[in-house]
Structure formats: C-alpha cells, structure tokens
Write an enzyme that holds these catalytic residues in place. Structure first.
Site, PDB file in Angstrom:
ATOM      1  N   HIS A 157       0.784  -1.333   0.198  1.00 10.69           N
ATOM      2  CA  HIS A 157      -0.120   0.088   0.069  1.00 10.69           C
ATOM      3  C   HIS A 157       0.910   1.238  -0.122  1.00 10.69           C
ATOM      4  CE1 HIS A 157      -3.235  -2.762   1.398  1.00 10.69           C
ATOM      5  NE2 HIS A 157      -3.866  -1.847   0.785  1.00 10.69           N
ATOM      6  N   LYS A 161      -0.702   4.778   4.601  1.00 13.59           N
ATOM      7  CA  LYS A 161      -1.569   3.594   5.473  1.00 13.59           C
ATOM      8  C   LYS A 161      -0.980   3.585   6.628  1.00 13.59           C
ATOM      9  CE  LYS A 161      -3.937  -0.534   4.799  1.00 13.59           C
ATOM     10  NZ  LYS A 161      -5.024   0.113   5.499  1.00 13.59           N
TER      11      LYS A 161
HETATM   12  N1  LIG Z   1     -12.938  -1.140   2.799  1.00 12.62           N
HETATM   13  C1  LIG Z   1     -12.136  -0.466   1.748  1.00 12.62           C
HETATM   14  O1  LIG Z   1     -12.490  -0.962   0.643  1.00 12.62           O
HETATM   15  C2  LIG Z   1     -11.177   0.382   1.819  1.00 12.62           C
HETATM   16  C3  LIG Z   1     -10.863   0.903   3.340  1.00 12.62           C
HETATM   17  N2  LIG Z   1      -9.933   1.781   3.374  1.00 12.62           N
HETATM   18  C4  LIG Z   1      -9.757   2.482   4.818  1.00 12.62           C
HETATM   19  O2  LIG Z   1     -10.335   3.421   4.957  1.00 12.62           O
HETATM   20  C5  LIG Z   1      -9.977   4.163   5.891  1.00 12.62           C
HETATM   21  C6  LIG Z   1      -9.535   5.716   5.385  1.00 12.62           C
HETATM   22  O3  LIG Z   1      -8.777   5.740   4.278  1.00 12.62           O
HETATM   23  P1  LIG Z   1      -8.186   6.953   3.394  1.00 12.62           P
HETATM   24  O4  LIG Z   1      -9.320   7.830   2.733  1.00 12.62           O
HETATM   25  O5  LIG Z   1      -7.143   6.349   2.542  1.00 12.62           O
HETATM   26  O6  LIG Z   1      -7.632   7.669   4.514  1.00 12.62           O
HETATM   27  P2  LIG Z   1      -7.530   9.376   4.901  1.00 12.62           P
HETATM   28  O7  LIG Z   1      -6.492   9.384   6.060  1.00 12.62           O
HETATM   29  O8  LIG Z   1      -7.171   9.961   3.317  1.00 12.62           O
HETATM   30  O9  LIG Z   1      -8.883   9.987   5.407  1.00 12.62           O
HETATM   31  C7  LIG Z   1      -9.448   9.779   6.733  1.00 12.62           C
HETATM   32  C8  LIG Z   1     -10.606  10.934   6.731  1.00 12.62           C
HETATM   33  O10 LIG Z   1     -11.091  10.756   8.086  1.00 12.62           O
HETATM   34  C9  LIG Z   1     -11.361  12.093   8.639  1.00 12.62           C
HETATM   35  N3  LIG Z   1     -11.656  11.761   9.893  1.00 12.62           N
HETATM   36  C10 LIG Z   1     -10.615  11.362  11.151  1.00 12.62           C
HETATM   37  N4  LIG Z   1     -11.635  11.612  12.371  1.00 12.62           N
HETATM   38  C11 LIG Z   1     -12.809  11.834  11.792  1.00 12.62           C
HETATM   39  C12 LIG Z   1     -13.908  11.894  12.576  1.00 12.62           C
HETATM   40  N5  LIG Z   1     -13.880  12.011  13.984  1.00 12.62           N
HETATM   41  N6  LIG Z   1     -15.145  12.251  12.109  1.00 12.62           N
HETATM   42  C13 LIG Z   1     -15.024  12.557  10.571  1.00 12.62           C
HETATM   43  N7  LIG Z   1     -13.795  12.383  10.057  1.00 12.62           N
HETATM   44  C14 LIG Z   1     -12.836  12.248  10.420  1.00 12.62           C
HETATM   45  C15 LIG Z   1      -9.853  12.425   8.354  1.00 12.62           C
HETATM   46  O11 LIG Z   1      -9.936  14.168   8.515  1.00 12.62           O
HETATM   47  C16 LIG Z   1      -9.821  12.260   6.905  1.00 12.62           C
HETATM   48  O12 LIG Z   1     -10.430  13.228   6.014  1.00 12.62           O
HETATM   49  C17 LIG Z   1      -8.512   3.606   6.301  1.00 12.62           C
HETATM   50  O13 LIG Z   1      -8.965   2.829   7.386  1.00 12.62           O
HETATM   51  C18 LIG Z   1      -8.241   2.616   5.257  1.00 12.62           C
HETATM   52  O14 LIG Z   1      -7.643   1.444   5.303  1.00 12.62           O
HETATM   53  C19 LIG Z   1      -9.427   2.557   2.252  1.00 12.62           C
HETATM   54  C20 LIG Z   1      -9.555   2.053   0.998  1.00 12.62           C
HETATM   55  C21 LIG Z   1     -10.697   1.017   0.823  1.00 12.62           C
HETATM   56  O1  LIG Z   2      -5.829   2.072   3.373  1.00 11.07           O
HETATM   57  C1  LIG Z   2      -6.092   1.618   1.892  1.00 11.07           C
HETATM   58  O2  LIG Z   2      -5.940   2.613   1.083  1.00 11.07           O
HETATM   59  C2  LIG Z   2      -6.689   0.709   1.606  1.00 11.07           C
HETATM   60  N1  LIG Z   2      -7.199   0.070   2.556  1.00 11.07           N
HETATM   61  C3  LIG Z   2      -7.938  -1.232   2.597  1.00 11.07           C
HETATM   62  C4  LIG Z   2      -7.309  -2.433   3.432  1.00 11.07           C
HETATM   63  O3  LIG Z   2      -6.736  -2.135   4.213  1.00 11.07           O
HETATM   64  O4  LIG Z   2      -7.285  -3.701   3.124  1.00 11.07           O
HETATM   65  C5  LIG Z   2      -8.380  -1.715   1.387  1.00 11.07           C
HETATM   66  C6  LIG Z   2      -7.483  -1.095   0.337  1.00 11.07           C
HETATM   67  O5  LIG Z   2      -6.469  -2.180   0.101  1.00 11.07           O
HETATM   68  C7  LIG Z   2      -7.077   0.188   0.405  1.00 11.07           C
END
Ligand SMILES: NC(=O)C1=CN([C@@H]2O[C@H](COP(=O)(O)OP(=O)(O)OC[C@H]3O[C@@H](n4cnc5c(N)ncnc54)[C@H](O)[C@@H]3O)[C@@H](O)[C@H]2O)C=CC1
Ligand SMILES: O=C(O)C1=N[C@H](C(=O)O)C[C@H](O)C1
Length: 269
Positions: A157, A161
């Site tokens: 990643h 991350k």
């Molecule tokens: N399940 C899936 O398909 C995927 C999961 N993820 C997961 O999603 C999460 C976020 O990933 P990204 O967008 O890359 O991270 P990022 O760090 O770019 O975004 C996180 C956002 O959450 C906000 N945030 C933090 N505390 C908050 C609160 N109390 N209330 C509202 N907003 C708050 C931050 O200000 C930021 O805008 C991670 O845990 C990642 O692993 C990411 C991509 C795909």
């Molecule tokens: O943090 C990310 O970017 C992603 N998080 C998810 C994970 O923890 O598997 C999904 C995806 O791989 C991107």
C-alpha cells in the site's frame, strides 16, 4: 420516490473525496452531508469548493448528528475511533452505516455489533468486486490444497497507510483459515526478523510493504514442493472501493438491523 440521501464521513480523505465525486456524478443517490474531524480546515466550507471544483451546496460539518438527520445512509472511511462513535449515531438514527475503515480492534468490533442491533451495518475491509471474489477462491484453494502447502499473504500500500496487515490481507487470511477449518487467531504469523526458526507447519504468514502511491495489492501465495499457486488482486483506482460502498448503501435501504458484508451485498458465497 426521492433518491436515498448519503452522508460521507471523512470527506477530506482519499476515499471521502472519491465517494463525493461518484455520488454527485451518479444518479442513484444524493449527497446529503459531508462530515470531517473537528479542526479540519474543510469545516464550514462547501465540499465541492474544498475539493477544488464547483460548489455542491453541501457544507462540511464536524457535527455528524446534524448531518445524519434526514439522511438514509452514512458511508464511513475514517479511523477506528470515529467509526465506533458514528456507529452509535447511525444506530440512533436508524440509518444504514457502511464501514470501510480498517484497523478496528476487538473492542471496536464489539461496539459495532451492539450498534447493529438497531440498524443495518455493512462492513468490509475491501469493498471491491475483485477482492470479494478472491476471498471465495482463497477459501476453496486452501481447502483443496493440504497443510503441506504453506500460505503467505503479502500486501503493498501507499506510504500514508497507518494499519498493517491491511483489512484485505486479514480477510484473505481468514478465508484461508476457514478453508483449513481453523480460526485465523490460531494460525497467524506476522513479519519475521532475526533467527525466527523454521516456518511453523500449517501457519498463515503476513507481510506488508508500504511506499509511494500504491493503491492496494494483495497476493495469497500457496507454496508447495516444486510449485506455487499465487492468487493476486491489483487495485489501480480507488473508485472500485467507492463504487462498492455506494452499492452497499443502496442495498442496505430495505434491510433490517444486523451485520452484513460485501458478500451479502454482491450475492457471493
Ligand atoms: N474497505 C475498503 O474498501 C477500503 C478501506 N480503506 C480504509 O478507509 C480508511 C480511510 O482511508 P483513506 O481515505 O485512505 O484515509 P485518509 O486519511 O485519507 O482519510 C480519513 C479521513 O477521515 C477523517 N476523520 C478522522 N477523524 C474523523 C472524525 N472523528 N469524524 C469524521 N472524519 C474523521 C480525516 O480528517 C480524513 O479526512 C482507512 O482505514 C483505510 O484502510 C481505504 C480504502 C478502501
Ligand atoms: O488504506 C488503504 O488505502 C486501503 N485499505 C484497505 C485495506 O486495509 O485493505 C483496502 C485497500 O487495500 C486500500
């Protein structure tokens, strides 16, 4: 009938911005709110303008209660602490909560399960169609190949991350453990260093690479004597996760309280 209103939590984040773009460009749902953390420079701004585009008529707030009132679903890619707090609020509002956040601990999962007694919660460490297909394949291959085939899950990643192993890697490891008929907790081994001793037979190993702008790559390696089977998923565009999350929010509209995953949404298994 009106389109379902979706609130995006983590609006300024990588996933939040992708979700806002896809919801507003599509015709299946309306953007009902945008929530970010207290102190975020986006609070009080129009979310479209904050993203560098045209105004969308939605002001970013740090008050999720206000945002959820009048919405049908909340999509949440934030942090574990924020997700647990949001689960309580969506439960009170009886709104669908789609959780993409990874790195959740056991206590977090218990609180999410409690919230799901009041409203539908759809949670997956990866919302893409490809990974959710790969999970079924991993379970089957692990069951078909005996314990003398060593299982290793390797993921890569981007440098931002914060959790490891990734939520996807854990889902793939769980699928391999299910195929072997044992809980993952009994089998998992994390990054190796130093004189580790020989590989524990039957264990499932995890390794994580972090760097650059890698969106997400996962390999499940089955290593036997003289041959290897490698199941691979490469994500090149975060839209795959956002599309899955929006699909989940729409799917959840007529569902009762409970915990669901993307296999339920996609009709897999
Ligand atoms: N399940 C899936 O398909 C995927 C999961 N993820 C997961 O999603 C999460 C976020 O990933 P990204 O967008 O890359 O991270 P990022 O760090 O770019 O975004 C996180 C956002 O959450 C906000 N945030 C933090 N505390 C908050 C609160 N109390 N209330 C509202 N907003 C708050 C931050 O200000 C930021 O805008 C991670 O845990 C990642 O692993 C990411 C991509 C795909
Ligand atoms: O943090 C990310 O970017 C992603 N998080 C998810 C994970 O923890 O598997 C999904 C995806 O791989 C991107």
């Amino acid at each position: 009938m009106d389109k379902p209103g979706i609130v995006v939590a983590g609006a300024s984040g990588r996933m939040g911005q992708m979700l806002i773009r896809l919801i507003t460009e599509g015709d299946q749902a309306r953007l009902a709110g945008a929530v970010d953390r207290p102190g975020s420079p986006w609070i009080g701004r129009d979310v479209g303008e904050a993203m560098g585009g045209a105004a969308l008529g939605v002001t970013v707030t740090d008050d999720p209660i206000e945002a959820i009132a009048g919405a049908q679903a909340l999509i949440d890619f934030t942090t574990p602490a924020a997700t647990v707090a949001l689960a309580e609020l969506t439960a009170q509002a009886r709104a669908v909560h789609v959780i993409g956040t990874t790195g959740l601990g056991e206590d977090d999962l218990k609180k999410i399960a409690a919230a799901a007694r009041h409203a539908p919660i759809i949670r997956a460490g990866n919302m893409s169609l490809g990974v959710n297909l790969l999970i079924g394949l991993t379970r089957k291959v692990a069951a078909a190949l005996g314990e003398d085939w060593d299982v290793e899950v390797v993921e890569a990643h981007h440098r931002h991350k914060v959790d490891a192993p990734s939520g996807t890697a854990l889902m793939l490891g769980e699928a391999a453990a299910e195929g072997r008929g044992k809980p993952l907790a009994e089998l998992r081994t994390h990054a190796r260093e130093g004189i580790t001793g020989e590989r524990v037979p039957g264990s499932i190993g995890f390794a994580a690479i972090r760097g650059g702008d890698v969106v997400g790559e996962h390999d499940v390696i089955f290593a036997g004597q003289g041959e290897r089977v490698v199941l691979r998923h490469l994500a090149t565009d975060r839209a795959i996760f956002a599309r899955g999350a929006i699909r989940a929010a729409l799917w959840g509209q007529d569902k009762g309280p409970g915990e669901y995953d993307m296999a339920d949404v996609l009709g897999l298994d």
